[in-house]
Design an enzyme around this catalytic site. Structure first.
Site, PDB file in Angstrom:
ATOM      1  N   PHE A   1       9.355   5.758 -10.189  1.00 63.93           N
ATOM      2  CA  PHE A   1       8.998   4.770 -11.215  1.00 63.93           C
ATOM      3  C   PHE A   1       7.612   4.193 -11.015  1.00 63.93           C
ATOM      4  O   PHE A   1       6.997   3.684 -11.955  1.00 63.93           O
ATOM      5  CB  PHE A   1      10.038   3.633 -11.248  1.00 63.93           C
ATOM      6  CG  PHE A   1       9.836   2.585 -10.190  1.00 63.93           C
ATOM      7  CD1 PHE A   1      10.353   2.743  -8.925  1.00 63.93           C
ATOM      8  CD2 PHE A   1       9.097   1.445 -10.467  1.00 63.93           C
ATOM      9  CE1 PHE A   1      10.144   1.782  -7.938  1.00 63.93           C
ATOM     10  CE2 PHE A   1       8.885   0.471  -9.499  1.00 63.93           C
ATOM     11  CZ  PHE A   1       9.405   0.648  -8.230  1.00 63.93           C
ATOM     12  N   LYS A   2       7.094   4.266  -9.789  1.00 62.72           N
ATOM     13  CA  LYS A   2       5.780   3.676  -9.512  1.00 62.72           C
ATOM     14  C   LYS A   2       4.671   4.351 -10.323  1.00 62.72           C
ATOM     15  O   LYS A   2       3.582   3.800 -10.447  1.00 62.72           O
ATOM     16  CB  LYS A   2       5.468   3.745  -8.019  1.00 62.72           C
ATOM     17  CG  LYS A   2       6.342   2.811  -7.187  1.00 62.72           C
ATOM     18  CD  LYS A   2       5.947   2.814  -5.722  1.00 62.72           C
ATOM     19  CE  LYS A   2       6.766   1.815  -4.916  1.00 62.72           C
ATOM     20  NZ  LYS A   2       8.167   2.277  -4.717  1.00 62.72           N
ATOM     21  N   ASP A   3       4.949   5.533 -10.871  1.00 62.71           N
ATOM     22  CA  ASP A   3       3.968   6.203 -11.732  1.00 62.71           C
ATOM     23  C   ASP A   3       3.547   5.309 -12.906  1.00 62.71           C
ATOM     24  O   ASP A   3       2.379   5.316 -13.301  1.00 62.71           O
ATOM     25  CB  ASP A   3       4.545   7.507 -12.299  1.00 62.71           C
ATOM     26  CG  ASP A   3       4.537   8.644 -11.283  1.00 62.71           C
ATOM     27  OD1 ASP A   3       3.630   8.671 -10.426  1.00 62.71           O
ATOM     28  OD2 ASP A   3       5.433   9.506 -11.350  1.00 62.71           O
TER      29      ASP A   3
ATOM     30  N   ALA B   1       1.218   2.479 -11.572  1.00 61.27           N
ATOM     31  CA  ALA B   1      -0.013   3.017 -10.988  1.00 61.27           C
ATOM     32  C   ALA B   1      -0.921   3.604 -12.067  1.00 61.27           C
ATOM     33  O   ALA B   1      -2.139   3.409 -12.053  1.00 61.27           O
ATOM     34  CB  ALA B   1       0.329   4.081  -9.944  1.00 61.27           C
TER      35      ALA B   1
END
Ligand code: PLP
Length: 434
Positions: free
Chosen positions: A106-108, A111
């Site tokens: 999910f950090k995509d 970021a």
């Protein structure tokens, strides 16, 4: 819109300053000074909207005063180059799959958004000096940040990671990229990497030569966009006719993801309750029980992206509820699971439903099994693809995990990294010589 520090020790900052600085000078976390309530008409027709359309509207509420609509829409649409489907696991429990982005976590979302917003502000400032983003990682953050910033004009990224302590698949995700991304393999621990980054930010000589910034999860440009997919999940559940009493379970480490959900709720999104699902690092659960927040050193678990002993976004949760323990307790409940319980959940859910959870999502799933009340429907945030934890998951299930093609492509790349001791002088010499 201005952004104040949770410590209230400095004057509020502009969006550009908050994004470029990351952390306020008084060590507080930036908060938007207003959280706009979206009109009922938006929620009435939300099920007819796509993720990018929903996200553009939500983004406008936060950033619309500071970035012209055309530019903002472009940042949002470039960020969301992948879907976030909600998938049925059982009649009552659904999985919001946040792992369809470039690095399968999910950090995509945060970021990619931050990279584009920072790039926008740098271009606008006419700054000729390149900006250098320093990021320490134990795995997932480095890959999401490196891929999010790959090829963004005017920005260089240096990823520091502990030698031998990240999985091969994670390492490949930030050591094979080239272009504006440099990986530094530190002879030491994650804490050493973090210390090198923090010391660099305080070093006068380095700061005179470079424009240094961080890309960690406390940055408002990484944190706020995570609210987009809560709205989209609601829209999808509404299409299924199941949005009446929604409970959302969030596997939590630094509590950035769940806090973005709480923001969405404050903007009017009808979520009945939130569950913070933890592994044995259960500082937040203890707080819910006792009203006392007592950080402690993290312990290693098989859901290692949640091995956090002092969740940085706790300050934002407190601020959002005016410091009221009662208010926080009525908005969020907590659950915590041991490695054995996580493994049992992965095995049992695969056997009974055919759905493969990753160790983080498994905490969310189990918290819904235990926490859902009559008439409620649960959505867990599946924060990473199980293939990112291939060895662990295969050991638990005894079956091979299929690796998505985008992860396989990383595996074929050639690792390139700079070997470094854990001594700051070495790291500084390396940076100064660049
Ligand atoms: C980072 C991460 C988490 C924790 O998210 P926070 O926003 O820090 O609470 C959970 N699961 C996975 C797979 C992660 O990478």
């Amino acid at each position: 819109m201005r952004y104040y520090s949770t410590n209230k020790g400095v004057a509020p900052a502009s969006l550009a300053d908050a994004v470029i600085k990351g952390l306020a000078a008084d060590k507080g976390l930036y908060m938007p000074e207003r959280i706009e309530r979206l009109p009922q008409s938006f929620f009435d027709k939300i099920e007819t909207m796509t993720l990018p359309d929903i996200a553009c509207r939500v983004a406008e509420a936060f950033f619309g005063e500071d970035i012209p609509q055309g530019d903002l829409d472009r940042i949002v649409r470039d960020t969301l180059s992948f879907e976030t489907p909600v998938v049925r696991v059982t009649d009552r429990i659904w999985s919001l799959e946040l792992f369809h982005g470039p690095t399968s976590a999910f950090k995509d979302v945060g970021a990619r958004f931050m990279a584009r917003m920072l790039g926008y502000f740098i271009r606008k400032s006419g700054e000729t000096n390149r900006v250098t983003v320093l990021v320490a990682t134990s795995g997932d953050t480095g890959s999401a940040v490196a891929n999010g910033f790959l090829g963004v004009e005017g920005i260089d990224v240096v990823v520091l990671y502990p030698k031998g302590k990240v999985s091969e698949i994670q390492e490949k995700q930030f050591t094979t990229l080239g272009q504006n991304i440099t990986a530094v393999e530190v002879e030491g621990t994650f804490d050493d990497c973090q210390r090198l980054v923090k010391t660099a930010f305080l070093d006068a000589e380095l700061n005179a030569k470079y424009h240094l910034t961080s890309a960690n999860s406390i940055n408002v440009a990484r944190f706020l966009p995570q609210s987009f997919y809560y709205f989209d999940a609601y829209a999808q559940m509404k299409r299924h006719g199941l949005a009446e009493r929604l409970v959302v379970a969030v596997p939590s480490g630094n509590f950035g993801n769940i806090t973005a959900g709480l923001f969405a709720q404050r903007m009017g999104l009808p979520i009945a309750r939130f569950i913070a699902a933890n592994n044995r690092n259960d500082i937040f659960l203890e707080y819910l029980k006792t009203g006392k927040y007592v950080p402690r050193p993290s312990i290693a678990t098989i859901a290692n992206a949640m091995d956090v002993g002092d969740p940085s976004n706790f300050a934002r949760v407190l601020d959002l509820y005016g410091g009221s323990w009662e208010a926080i307790r009525s908005a969020i409940v907590g659950f915590r699971y041991t490695d054995e319980e996580i493994a049992e959940t992965i095995r049992r859910v695969l056997d009974t439903t055919g759905y493969l959870l990753d160790p983080h999502g498994a905490c969310g799933y189990r918290s819904l099994e235990e926490g859902l009340r009559e008439g409620e429907t649960g959505v867990l945030l599946e924060t990473a693809h199980p293939a990112k934890f291939k060895d662990t998951v295969e050991r638990i299930t005894g079956r091979p995990v299929e690796i998505p093609e985008r992860l396989q492509r990383f595996m074929q790349g050639q690792k390139q990294s700079v070997a470094m001791s854990a001594a700051f002088d070495d790291f500084k010499r390396f940076l100064m010589a660049r």
